[in-house]
Structures are given as C-alpha cells and as structure tokens.
Design a protein around this motif. Structure first.
Motif, PDB file in Angstrom:
ATOM      1  N   LEU A 128      23.002   2.694 -30.031  1.00 23.28           N
ATOM      2  CA  LEU A 128      24.154   2.668 -29.138  1.00 23.28           C
ATOM      3  C   LEU A 128      25.293   3.465 -29.760  1.00 23.28           C
ATOM      4  O   LEU A 128      25.409   3.554 -30.992  1.00 23.28           O
ATOM      5  CB  LEU A 128      24.622   1.228 -28.888  1.00 23.28           C
ATOM      6  N   LYS A 129      26.109   4.002 -28.925  1.00 24.18           N
ATOM      7  CA  LYS A 129      27.350   4.654 -29.367  1.00 24.18           C
ATOM      8  C   LYS A 129      28.516   3.953 -28.696  1.00 24.18           C
ATOM      9  O   LYS A 129      28.596   3.902 -27.469  1.00 24.18           O
ATOM     10  CB  LYS A 129      27.366   6.134 -29.005  1.00 24.18           C
ATOM     11  N   ASP A 130      29.386   3.378 -29.518  1.00 21.19           N
ATOM     12  CA  ASP A 130      30.540   2.640 -29.001  1.00 21.19           C
ATOM     13  C   ASP A 130      30.090   1.597 -27.982  1.00 21.19           C
ATOM     14  O   ASP A 130      30.677   1.448 -26.905  1.00 21.19           O
ATOM     15  CB  ASP A 130      31.562   3.598 -28.386  1.00 21.19           C
ATOM     16  N   ASN A 131      29.003   0.882 -28.328  1.00 17.35           N
ATOM     17  CA  ASN A 131      28.433  -0.208 -27.517  1.00 17.35           C
ATOM     18  C   ASN A 131      27.916   0.273 -26.165  1.00 17.35           C
ATOM     19  O   ASN A 131      27.720  -0.533 -25.261  1.00 17.35           O
ATOM     20  CB  ASN A 131      29.464  -1.327 -27.317  1.00 17.35           C
ATOM     21  N   GLY A 132      27.700   1.546 -26.007  1.00 12.97           N
ATOM     22  CA  GLY A 132      27.117   2.090 -24.790  1.00 12.97           C
ATOM     23  C   GLY A 132      25.909   2.948 -25.136  1.00 12.97           C
ATOM     24  O   GLY A 132      25.562   3.144 -26.314  1.00 12.97           O
ATOM     25  N   GLU A 133      25.260   3.445 -24.111  1.00 12.37           N
ATOM     26  CA  GLU A 133      24.086   4.268 -24.339  1.00 12.37           C
ATOM     27  C   GLU A 133      24.471   5.580 -25.019  1.00 12.37           C
ATOM     28  O   GLU A 133      25.590   6.067 -24.891  1.00 12.37           O
ATOM     29  CB  GLU A 133      23.382   4.557 -23.012  1.00 12.37           C
TER      30      GLU A 133
ATOM     31  N   THR B 134      31.445   4.608 -33.282  1.00 12.80           N
ATOM     32  CA  THR B 134      30.605   3.621 -33.948  1.00 12.80           C
ATOM     33  C   THR B 134      29.183   3.712 -33.397  1.00 12.80           C
ATOM     34  O   THR B 134      28.970   3.576 -32.192  1.00 12.80           O
ATOM     35  CB  THR B 134      31.163   2.202 -33.732  1.00 12.80           C
ATOM     36  N   TYR B 135      28.240   3.952 -34.304  1.00 16.08           N
ATOM     37  CA  TYR B 135      26.831   4.023 -33.928  1.00 16.08           C
ATOM     38  C   TYR B 135      26.149   2.738 -34.392  1.00 16.08           C
ATOM     39  O   TYR B 135      26.278   2.345 -35.567  1.00 16.08           O
ATOM     40  CB  TYR B 135      26.168   5.253 -34.543  1.00 16.08           C
ATOM     41  N   THR B 136      25.452   2.097 -33.468  1.00 17.02           N
ATOM     42  CA  THR B 136      24.854   0.795 -33.736  1.00 17.02           C
ATOM     43  C   THR B 136      23.349   0.883 -33.530  1.00 17.02           C
ATOM     44  O   THR B 136      22.879   1.373 -32.498  1.00 17.02           O
ATOM     45  CB  THR B 136      25.438  -0.284 -32.808  1.00 17.02           C
TER      46      THR B 136
ATOM     47  N   VAL C 165      20.198  -1.360 -32.906  1.00 20.95           N
ATOM     48  CA  VAL C 165      19.874  -2.694 -32.398  1.00 20.95           C
ATOM     49  C   VAL C 165      18.362  -2.845 -32.394  1.00 20.95           C
ATOM     50  O   VAL C 165      17.651  -2.035 -31.766  1.00 20.95           O
ATOM     51  CB  VAL C 165      20.426  -2.910 -30.980  1.00 20.95           C
TER      52      VAL C 165
ATOM     53  N   SER D 261      21.577  -6.233 -35.400  1.00 22.92           N
ATOM     54  CA  SER D 261      22.197  -4.929 -35.271  1.00 22.92           C
ATOM     55  C   SER D 261      22.976  -4.598 -36.529  1.00 22.92           C
ATOM     56  O   SER D 261      23.370  -5.490 -37.284  1.00 22.92           O
ATOM     57  CB  SER D 261      23.117  -4.875 -34.047  1.00 22.92           C
TER      58      SER D 261
ATOM     59  N   SER E 290      25.911  -1.415 -37.766  1.00 24.19           N
ATOM     60  CA  SER E 290      26.730  -0.316 -37.253  1.00 24.19           C
ATOM     61  C   SER E 290      27.283   0.524 -38.388  1.00 24.19           C
ATOM     62  O   SER E 290      27.438   0.050 -39.525  1.00 24.19           O
ATOM     63  CB  SER E 290      27.889  -0.853 -36.402  1.00 24.19           C
TER      64      SER E 290
END
Length: 1189
Positions: free
Chosen positions: A582-587, A613-615, A617, A626, A628
């Motif tokens: 994820l990037k910034d909690n999005g796709e 922020t790259y996460t 999961v 997860s 980050s």
C-alpha cells in the motif's frame, strides 16, 4: 432465545471439585432472537417497528402516507383511530392500507383535499398475545400563504438616523425562512451596521447615503412546498442635512433649518429587545438563540456575558456579527441571566435576558420487553424526567390499565409494574405514557410468557481457527424458557473444564483469553432447563501467527532514482498469506514503474508524488500483519509563487512570496533577482538574499527603473528554477546619485585636451534626459571654470590649448530632474609635443671588453613638453669598408625609464670601435640626438679556431690543419696544441704541450707511435688570454710489412693457442669483475678514467663578469660508433654568436647601472651569414654542468 449481553463477565473458579460452567438466569428480559426457524415455532406479542413522526406535516400536492409497521407471531392485524374515534378505512375509497402492514395511503392526487384528512391518527397492531399502539400522529398540510397586499410609503430620513424595515411574513406551516434581496435577486449586503433580526426585520444602526434604493424586498421561503413569497418593495432615501435645508428653504425661516444633529455621534440604544430586561424560555435539547441589536453613531459593537457563570465553550456560537448568541443542546444548567452589552466610543448600554430551560419528557429508563416462563417473576420499569416533572400512566393492550382486564399476577407501583408467578394468560403489551405540558413519551413493552425447552442456535461442528496467544471465542447461542443453564466440556470423554483460564459470557460464549497450542480440540456446550437439555460440539485449531521477519526501511532518494523495499514473511504452514503493498494506506499507483515480486517492491524513476508511507501487508484468513517505511523524495525546491509587491515607495518596496515545495530538503535561503525592463530587458541581476525562514523582503530601489522581481529557493541539493516574474513597478525619476568614473584629461594633439569618462549606465541614470556637464580650467591660472553640457557620450575635446599644460577637470551627471552631487576634481594635461633639447655632457666609461657605462646631463623639464618617459641610447659598432658593403649598419637601442642619467651597455664585442648618442623620450616621441660619442673596447680572449682537421696520417706522424678563430677579439699571439695517446683500454697517456706561431694554419707531428690513437686539444691566445679550445682524435697508420708479419703470426698455431688462453683469462676476469660490481666494487676502467681529467679548464673571467668557455673534458673517450670527425676530417664550429644583442633584436631592453638586464634591448639589423666563434667540440659533462651553472 438470544440473551442481552451484560458488560460484566464471570470467571470460572479453580481448585474445586469438577465444576460446570453455569449461566445464571438474568433478571432482565429476554428478546426472542430473529432466527427464522425459531420464529416459526414461537409466539410473540406485536412490536411497533416504524411509524410517522408525531408532528407530521404533509405536502398538500402529494398523496398522504401515514406509516405504521409492526412485527409479531402470529403476524399482527392493524386498525386506526382518527381524532380519538375508530377510522373505518373501508368507507373511504381514497384510503387504503398497505398489504401486510398498517401503513395508510390516502390518494388525494385524483380527488379530495389534504385539509379533509387533517387530524390526530393512532395505529394499533394486535395479535393473540396483545396489542401495541403508535404515537398520536398529528397530520397537518403545509401552508404557504401569500402576503397581504399593502401600500408601502417611501421612507425618507436623514443621514445617520436608525431604521427598521419590517418584514412580517404570513404565517405558514412550517414557518418560512426569511431573507432580503433586491430586484436582481441579489442578497443585500449585511454588516455590523446593517443586519437581519431573528424576526426577519432589517435593522440599520445608522443609515448612509449609499443605503438609498427603491428595492428593499423581503422574501419568505417555504421549504416544505418549495415556494417563495415576496413582499412589496420598500423605497428608502437617505438625504444629507444640506439637501434637506435646500428643500425647505423656501418655506422655513433661518431658525427652523435643520442642524447637523443627525450626523452628530450618539451613544447606543437598543432597537431590539426593548427595555433593560426581558425573558426567554427554551426547551431542553433545542438551540437557545438570544438577540440584541442596537443603534448609534458610530455603529455599536455587541458583547455577551453570563451572570454568575461562563458561557459553555464547545456549545456557544455567535451569529449575525455577534448580535445573536446561540447555545446548542441547551440543558437546565444553561438557565440563568445573560447580558448583552452595546458599546461605542460615546457610551455603553446593557440588556439582561433571563433564560429558563424547560424540558419535555425524556427517558431515564424506558420499559423493556419481558420473556418469562410460567411461574417466574419480573417487572416493567418506566422512568422519565422533564420540567415540569412528567406524569406516568400505564396502558395494557392500548387500554388504560385502570379499566383493562384484571390480572392477579401484576401489581402497579407508580412507574413500575411487578409480575409474580406469571402464567401464559399474563402475556400482554403494556404502554407507558410520560407527559407534561411540553410533550409526551409513549413506549410499548410486552410480557411474553413461554414454556420452551432449551435450543442451541449455533451450528453444529463449527470449526474455529485462532492464532496462538490471542483470545478464542466459542459461540453457544441458546434459547429456552425458563432460562437454561450452560456448561462447557472439552474432549471426547466429556471431561469438565476445571482451569481458571476460561471465561464464560452471559450469552453462552466461552472465551479462552490466551489460546495456546494445547487449546486445540473439541468443545461441547450443554444447555439445560426443567423442560429439557440441548448440546452442541465445536472444534478449535490454533495456528502460528504470521510475522514479518524483514521489514521495509526508511529511504531517501533523489528524484529520478530507484528505491527497493524488502518485506519477508514467516507464517503457519497451513495458511497461505497474500502480500499486498500500500502507499499512504491506498493502492499502489497503476504505473509500470512499480514492480512487486515475492519479497520486494521496487520503484524506478522516482517522482515527487512517489514520496509517502509504503506499507507491506501480509494477510491470511485468520490474521494480518503490516510494516511500513517512509520514502522521502528529495530534490531542489519547487519555484516560489504568488509574488506580491506591497508598501510601494519611491526607493523601496516590500516583496512577498509563497515558498514552493521544499521536496523534503529544507530551504536554506531565497535569492531575489530583478530585471530592468526599461534599460536592460531580459537581463536579470542579483538583488539580495534572505533566510529560508523568510517569505518577505524589504528591497531598496533606484529611481527611474521599471522593476520586475523573481525569487529562487535554495536547499542542500541546489537552486530551484526562478519563480514567475512579479508585476512591474516603475519607480519615480530623480536626479543622478553618482557621477561618471574614470575621468581623464589627455591631449591627442599639442593644442588640445581630450576629456574622457566612463558614462553612467541606464540603471544609474535615475531619470530621462541623461547628460553630462563637463568643466575645465588651467591648474595654475586664475581663469574661471569653462563648462559645457554634452549628450550621453564618453568624450569631449577642448581645442586651442597650450602644449602640455595641467588642467583641472570635473564631469557632472544631470538629467531632466536635476544634477548629481558635486563631482570630484581630477587633473589632466593638454597634448604633448616632441622634446626640444638633447641631453648634454654625454660621457662613456669602458668597464671591460664587453661592458661600458654611459652618463649624461638631464634636459630641462620645460623642454620636454610632455610626460618624461626616459632616455634612450643608440649605439653601433663601426664596420670595415668590406663589411659595410655586405650589410647595413647595425644600431642597437637601450631605453632607461624615468629620470635616470646613467646606464650600462652590456654585450659589447671586444676590440671594437663603437659610436653612441642619447635622446630624451616623452609620450609624443623622441627628442633630438646628442652629439655622437666614440669609444673602443679592449682585447678579449678569442673564440675557438673555426675548424681543425687531421690530414696525411702515416705510421709515425699526423698533419693538423685549421682555420683561425672567427672572432679573434684582439691580436692573436700564438696557438697552443696539447695531445696525448689513448691505449686499447681507453687509458690516457702523457700530455704533450706545444706552442705554435699565430701565423701558422698547418702543423705536422712526427715521431708518433704507430697504430696509436691520439686526442688533440687546440686553442688560440691573445694578450687577454686563452680562448676556447677545439678537440679532435686521429690514429697513425700501420705499414705493409708490419701488416704482413701480423698476418703470418696470426696463422701460427701457437699464436692461436695463446689467443685462446688470453680469451679464457679475459672471460674469467670479466666474471670476477661482474661479481665485484654486483657487490658494490668500483669498475677499474672507470677509476682510471676518473684519474685522467681534462688537464686544463679555463677559469671564469673576472674582467667582464662572464663565464669563460670550457673545453670538453670527456672528449678523450674514443668514438663508439664511428669517429666524431666528419669524413673529410674537418670539424666545423657551430655558430655560437649567441650574444644578448641577438636575442634582443627588435626588442627594447632595460639595464641597471651595473649592466644587469632590467629594460628594453633592441637590435636594428638584418640577419647576416654565420661567421666567427664556430666550434666543433662535442658536448661533454663539464659543459653540461657549466650550462646548469
């Protein structure tokens, strides 16, 4: 039946005998769960699930829908009352009831009127277990009546008076929203001076002439019907006192004229509310709105306080320019006295509003449904509050309980109905009504008496999978009446749970707070009551937690780079994880630059937008983890923007800007540049720099410049692109601040003065019409300044001046505005002319054969007629008549700077006749020459003989032939010949010294050794000493008889054997020498060579301070590859006429008094054939050393 879960938990005790996990019976009622299969078998009294609001305002243009929905088993039937009597819907063809529902639908679109069905409606839902009733639903059609027609007179008032424009909209249902607009449907502007009150009137604290208009229109918007009604326009005219006096002047005397009182300032008075105090009542939960509007001049400001208290911080809001105070969610605690204060510079007034908060009934505890089994006890509690205190009344199945059928199991105690030993006939629906003068509350609660054996609603053999070290919740949803007890067992053998690690929830759920691997197994839930028992098995599996063993790490990348994030996961082998980035909690962006493989995320060609922020999961069916990391994309800053110029003065301006994105590297400074569009369009200059924390700069400006500015931001990575240029700002013209620089006065002709200067540039001109005032006068005279104004040039020529006279000069700038400050005065001179007088008393002192010293007397300064640059000596060597025919006369020049009166002439030829003269030099040129002076140089040592060759060699003699020196530098007295033999081992023999008369050019040496090499050293002499030597080598010839004997010996065997032995000895000797050499020994031949140095090395000559010429000290060595002597055995001496004069040809030189070279030296001659001073001596180490010295 499903339990209502209480927040408390019960833990199982440890250390006792086998203990069953029991669920105690709850005092609170049970609700029948909405399990379809369960509902098919269980009966339940009706429950109202949906109904229309109590105050139901309908749109008369649409059909009427009055909602009433209910549930129950069996399904309830519905009936309605209207205005307290039964409403027979079958008798009204416009009224129908929705199938399976109690909702009424009244069709008034085809016929009928909404007013016909206005009234109070109540719905009853009934089945065999009881009857539930709805609220009283008051149905009223919305109304949007028209404004009553009225004739509105124009309003005329004086400037500064207060004014209220009434709105008084028609009463509508619901009340309309009021606003004021003009004929163009534009809202009228409102302010602290002009505002709309809560009642819709428009209040003017004081009027101004701009308030004059004919279209003050009040509008009423009725939202329910989406209609807007309009009041007749109101005309307002505001006139000044002067206008009013002009109007009435014809009818009134002077004493009746209006004064300026209407414009006079006055303290505030309230327009609303009236008086010093008022009262306001509001209901709990509503919005309390208090209003104070005052008039006065200047316009008053409103302030609010609460007496004996503070205004609630989070619920207080100010509206209408603080003229309205609002408190939301008002409660009884907000009651009290509120004071508004109107204040202007002339005084203040106060108004106190007493606020009382009343309350319609609100629930403290609404009655809840009861599900009881026969013989059980229970109670219904109905508690409400309000102001005033509400009255509680009970109904049973919609009938007041006082007249309802008697039930021996119930007992009414105020707000509580107590049930004991209930039976199935005790089932009913009870209504609690809490009411006061501000409203009522109605709640339905049933009592359902059931006798049902236990039922477990959780599916059999449910598999629960839980991650280790996390809670495990095993469901056991149950129903029964009486309330069953629940117990849990683990294992196939039915062993009871004994440990205290289990928690039993009241809804039957078993919780294992920290599940471990040994928690895996089969669990059995058993529910019992007096009517039976039910059980269910569930299964629990414990899985290893998913972990990220290699987490992504923080990264900093410059724009355009590549970054990689790593994420390694360890998981239970029975679970299959999916890795998602994820990037910034999005796709992740749908971009080919993002590459995802098993363990890595790679981002190539990083952009600014990629920062964040790259996460990573990791998801399984049971858990997810997860990790980050932040990616910072750094780069030079983005350009600043929104440049704005403020505080624009004649010589300064304030520049402000908004910084661009710093691209994750803090901005350290801003660079400000300017462009002068008037004088240097397109060229940007540095203005100043400011700290990266600043966004404004105060800039100093020059007059008459059309400025544009731009800003660049700088961070650790570099400088941003320039911002867009600011707006242009043309400063006013002013007189110049500075004068031209580099002012000089020099004459180009003997009778003029050329005044030059460096002009001002356009930026320095400070205004249009740039010119220069040029002024001059003689320094030593009493003349006044002569001035002339010239255009924007850089030179002015003054003609008719005396020759070389000092002048005072000044150049002042001026433009159309005025003059620059007084300029500095500089000194110049008019033009020079050639000197008139030659130097006198020229004297020559010959120092040695190559050096002479010249003295002269200075010329008078006035005769120089210019700037003295120095003295110049012309000198030349007298030539024989034969040489003059071959070349032009050679003249050399030496210049001595300044006022020197002597100088040295170096590089003279010995034994020569010289002539010289001296001239003075100024900026114009040379003056006349002094009378010629003649001098002679003494003898010097000669050069080497021009050639040396050996001719006619015999076995015992050699004949030498030579040419005399090319430069004898005097009278030759004799030649010296030295020679010595060289053996086969290169050893030198004894040296023989031989004197030869000077008139000889050939000499034969006799009685020499046969077949022997000789080295010869040969040089000439004058009275001054010996000259340079020339060397040569030669070998005596072998006669034929000797050669024949040598051939005969060479053919003898003994000779061959002897030679072989000698060769062997030589080989052994060479080996020994090689070993000694490697051990550091000295080569014998080298020792002998070192012992025989050149016998004579001429010392340095002391008479002329120059180095003497040296013979080749190593020329005794034989030639290795052929003879150094040419085939004709003649050695030609190279042209060594390398004097300083030749090097200085065409170049002036300077010398100190002692002849050292400091100045200019020139030779004015043509190149002549090489002659004299020739030598064929080969280079030697000694000569090499001499060259380094």
């Amino acid at each position: 039946m499903q339990l209502e879960i209480m927040p408390r938990k019960k833990r199982l005790p440890a250390g006792r005998a086998p203990l069953l996990l029991l669920l105690c019976q709850l005092v609170r009622a049970l609700d029948v769960p909405l399990d379809p299969k369960l509902l098919e078998d269980l009966v339940q009294p009706p429950t109202i699930t949906q109904q229309s609001p109590k105050d139901y305002i309908i749109d008369p243009r649409e059909n009427i829908v009055i909602q009433c929905e209910a549930k129950g088993k069996p399904p309830p039937s519905f009936s309605w009352t209207r205005n307290g009597t039964h409403f027979d819907i079958e008798k009204d063809p416009l009224v129908t009831m929705k199938p399976g529902s109690g909702t009424l639908m009244i069709n008034i679109m085809s016929e009928g009127k909404a007013e016909t069905y206005e009234g109070v409606y109540q719905c009853t839902a009934r089945n065999e277990r009881g009857a539930a009733i709805s609220n009283n639903i008051v149905v009223r059609p919305s109304r949007s009546p028209l404004w009553t027609k009225e004739k509105l007179e124009p309003i005329t008032l004086r400037n500064g008076q207060s004014l209220i424009l009434p709105c008084r909209p028609p009463l509508g249902l619901p009340p309309p929203i009021i606003f004021w607009m003009d004929n163009s449907f534009q809202r009228l502007p409102q302010s602290e001076r002009v505002s709309q009150g809560l009642n819709g009137d428009l209040y003017f604290s004081n009027v101004l002439p701009e308030d004059t208009r004919e279209d003050y229109i009040c509008y009423a918007r009725f939202n329910h019907t989406q209609t807007i009604q309009q009041k007749q326009p109101i005309s307002v005219k505001v006139i000044s006192v002067d206008e009013l006096n002009d109007t009435i002047a014809a009818n009134l005397n002077d004493s009746e004229f209006y004064s300026a009182k209407s414009n006079r300032e006055r303290p505030p008075t309230f327009l609303t509310p009236e008086g010093n105090a008022s009262h306001k009542e509001e209901l709990r939960g509503n919005v309390l709105s208090l209003e104070c509007i005052a008039e006065g001049l200047p316009t008053p400001i409103i302030y609010w306080i609460k007496e004996d208290g503070t205004l609630p911080i989070n619920r207080t809001f100010y509206k209408n320019f603080k003229k309205t105070l609002q408190i939301i969610q008002v409660s009884e605690a907000d009651s009290g006295n509120y004071q508004c204060i109107a204040k202007n510079p002339l005084g203040a007034i106060y108004h106190t509003i007493s606020v009382t908060v009343k309350a319609a009934p609100y629930w403290i505890m609404a009655p809840q449904n009861l599900v009881l089994s026969p013989g059980e006890d229970g109670r219904l509690i109905c508690r409400a509050n309000g102001n005033p205190k509400p009255r509680i009344s009970w109904l049973s199945n919609g009938v007041p309980i006082e007249i309802a059928p008697d039930d021996p199991s119930r007992n009414i105690d105020g707000d509580t109905i107590i049930f004991s030993n209930v039976q199935e006939r005790s089932s009913a629906v009870y209504q609690c009504n809490a009411s006061n003068e501000y409203g009522y509350l109605l709640a339905n609660a049933f009592v359902n008496v059931l006798a049902e054996p236990p039922r477990i609603l959780t599916s059999a053999n449910t598999l629960y999978q839980v991650i280790a070290d996390r809670p495990a919740l095993l469901d056991c949803a149950f129903f029964g009446s009486p309330l069953p007890t629940v117990e849990w067992f683990k294992g196939a053998k039915g062993s009871a749970l004994r440990e205290d690690i289990y928690v039993l929830h009241e809804n039957g759920t078993l919780e294992i707070p920290v599940a471990q691997k040994d928690s895996t197994g089969t669990y059995t839930c058993v529910a019992r009551n007096k009517l039976g028992m039910a059980k269910n098995e569930v299964h629990l599996e414990i899985k290893d937690a998913t972990r990220i063993i290699k987490q992504p790490e923080y990264a900093v990348v410059q724009r355009g780079g590549t970054v990689s994030f790593e994420c390694k996961v360890k998981h239970d082998h029975t679970l299959i994880p999916t890795i998602t980035w994820l990037k910034d909690n999005g796709e992740l962006p749908n971009d080919g630059r993002f590459t995802v493989d098993k363990d890595h995320l790679v981002v190539a060609d990083v952009w600014d937008d990629d920062g964040g922020t790259y996460t990573c999961v990791a998801n399984t069916t049971l858990d997810n983890v997860s990790a980050s990391a932040v990616l910072s994309v750094v780069d030079v800053p983005n350009p600043p923007f929104d440049l704005e110029l403020t505080d624009q003065l004649d010589k300064s301006v304030q520049l402000s800007w908004t910084p661009g994105n710093d691209n994750n590297s803090p901005i350290t400074k801003f660079i400000i540049e300017y462009e002068d569009a008037m004088h240097e369009a397109g060229l940007w200059h540095h203005q100043t720099e400011v700290s990266g924390m600043q966004t404004t700069a105060h800039l100093k400006l020059s007059p008459y410049v059309n400025y544009s500015f731009r800003v660049m931001a700088v961070n650790s990575l570099g400088r941003s692109l320039p911002s867009e240029a600011s707006e242009q700002y043309l400063t006013k013209a002013a007189e110049p601040d500075t004068n031209p620089t580099a002012v000089e006065g020099l004459g180009s002709e003997p009778d003029n003065l050329v005044i030059t200067w460096k002009p001002l540039n356009g930026f320095e001109s400070n205004g249009p019409g740039l010119q220069y005032k040029v002024s001059w006068r003689q320094k030593d005279g009493d003349d006044e300044w002569t001035s002339v104004v010239v255009a924007n040039v850089s030179k002015y020529i003054v003609s008719g001046t005396p020759t070389f006279v000092p002048y005072l000069i000044k150049v002042q700038a001026l433009n159309d505005v005025g003059f620059a400050p007084e300029p500095a005065v500089v000194m110049g001179h008019s033009g020079e002319d050639l000197p008139m007088v030659a130097p006198g008393n020229v004297r020559v002192n010959v120092v040695n054969s190559t050096l002479a010293e010249v003295h002269w007397d200075p010329v008078p300064l006035k005769s120089i007629r210019g700037h003295l640059q120095g003295y110049r000596i012309y000198y030349w060597k007298a030539q024989s008549s034969s040489k003059r025919n071959r070349r032009h006369l050679e003249k050399k020049i030496l210049t001595f700077q300044g006022s020197k009166t002597h100088g040295m002439l170096p590089g003279l030829e010995p034994f020569s006749h010289y002539t010289l003269n001296v001239r003075v030099v100024n900026g114009k040129g040379e003056g006349p020459a002094s009378p010629d002076r003649v001098f002679n140089t003494p003898e010097g040592v000669p050069s080497a003989p021009s050639s040396l060759k050996i001719v006619n060699p015999t076995p015992d003699s050699l004949t030498l032939e030579w040419d005399p020196p090319s430069r004898p530098n005097g009278i030759l007295t004799e030649y010296t010949l030295k020679y010595q033999p060289i053996n086969s081992t290169h050893e030198l023999g004894p040296l023989v010294d031989l004197k030869i008369p000077a008139n000889k050019t050939r000499w034969t040496l006799k009685n020499l050794n046969f077949s022997t090499r000789y080295k010869f050293y040969f040089y000439a002499q004058t009275a001054a000493g010996s000259g340079s030597q020339i060397t040569e080598e030669a070998v005596t010839n072998v006669d034929e008889a000797m050669a024949s004997r040598q051939v005969d010996i060479a053919t003898q065997g003994w000779f061959i054997g002897l030679m072989c032995a000698v060769a062997l000895l030589i080989l052994i000797l060479l080996i020994v020498c090689f070993i000694r050499r490697n051990k550091g020994g000295k080569y014998p031949v080298k020792e002998k060579e070192d012992a025989h140095a050149d016998p004579e090395i001429q010392p340095m000559k002391e008479d002329d301070g120059t180095f003497g010429e040296y013979s080749d000290a190593e020329d005794h060595k034989p030639l290795k590859k052929g003879s150094r002597t040419p085939s004709d055995r003649t050695v030609k001496k190279e042209d060594s006429d390398d004097s300083l004069v030749d090097y200085g040809e065409g170049v002036n030189g300077q010398f100190n008094e002692d002849g050292s070279f400091i100045g200019q030296y020139s030779g004015k001659k043509e190149k002549e054939p090489a002659e004299g001073n020739e030598s064929s001596e080969a280079p030697s180490p000694v000569n090499a050393m001499n060259s380094f010295v």
